[in-house]
Design a protein around this motif. Sequence first.
Motif: not given
Length: 447
Positions: A319, A328, A332
């Motif tokens: 990511d 984040d 996630l």
Amino acid sequence: MIAKANEDLRTKILEGTITKLITIPASQHRIAVDQLCPVATEVVSALQQAGYMAFIVGGSVRDLLLGKKPKDFDVATDATPEQVKHVFPRCRLIGRRFRLAHVRQKGVLIEVATFRGSHDAGKGGELQDGRIIRDNVWGSLEEDAMRRDFTINALFLDPVGGDISDFTGGYEDLLERRLRLVGDPETRYREDPVRLLRAARFVAKLGVEADERTSALIPELAFLLADVPPARLFEEVCKLFLTGHAMRSFEALQRFGLSTAMFPALKPSGESGKIVADPLLMQALRNTDDRVSRELPVTPSFLFASLLWQPVWEIAQQDMENGITMHDSLLLASEPVFSKQSTRTAVPRRFSSVSREIWVMQARLQKTRGKRALRILADRTFRAAYDFLLLRAGQDTELEPLAEFWTKAQVGYKFPARKTEARRGKPSGRRRRKGEGRRGGRGRKKA
Ligand code: ATP
Ligand code: MG
């Protein structure tokens, strides 16, 4: 001298087709009265005076014979729970699947269980697809010995008379440091698949070796763990990894091919039932053992943060390559990894939320500029996140300067005093009523 049963006889004893009682006198086993919990001895003698049979059983007898300090003392008797209640009017009868009496005296809790018989008959027992889901058929002393998991856990000590009664050859097995399942392995593992993990745990904890009969089927029956309630497996993971033999437990799970069944979120190594041994995890397990030996607290949160870091970091890195922030990305990634793992071990939210914080704080710890960065020192998860950063720096030299920054940042900092979540060896922060969790699953437990 104990008569050495020949293998044939021995197999029959283990299979339960015959029983042979061996009595080991105190002069031979050498467990001294003052090594026993006085309350357990009092409970046994009160039951005996009321006309019942009663013994100290299970882990405590085994641990004393191995020269280890027992965690707790359990009593087995032919008195039914109601009859126990008659002898100890203030005791509590607990458990539905496995009924037993909690006798509390002088602040010590003794579990008093009635001898169990075989569960294939009778009103109080219930089998489902070969699994025990209720275990309340009362039985004889011999039957109670035969329904226990391993021979070394099936020794009955009479603290008044001094003798140990052994129906399964457990005493000899202990002397020879051998772990043997009582009965037909396939049947016994199917009745309660947690016994697969208990085999690994006793090998790790006691330094005994599982015999061929006991170990041979474990890899192929590992899939049975999928049917065990995940809450019960969480408790087993805590017993495996938070009680001072984490590294040896990991090795035993790997050797028995139980790792992939227990940790579906981790990468399989290709070898049957084994996972890739992540160096960070290995170091975390060594540190955990070290902390336990120094009587420092250890937590399921940090354990699961270490266990699941490898897949979380792998997903998060992808990511991050796609432009998502580290914070984040970690947040996630924690979702799919925890949800995969929770099919096997239900990590209570109060622990999994801290594991997540430990991961997410790895991103916050990257920021070292300005006064605001130092505010993280006051965060309740800072110490754990910092310890985790040290673990990561141990595997990645590029992180060493960052780890050093946070080591220095703490010098002279006054940490707010607070209660720690950690309670060594205790899977739950709330005080579990004894017997609640363990007995909560598929039936089986102590005695
Ligand atoms: P430890 O306390 O170190 O975990 P232990 O042997 O005392 O080891 P407990 O779970 O306290 O384990 O159980 C006490 C006794 O109850 C065991 O020694 C064994 O005789 C019996 N027992 C426990 N769990 C099982 C099981 N799943 N199947 C058969 N017998 C069991
Ligand atoms: Mg015990």
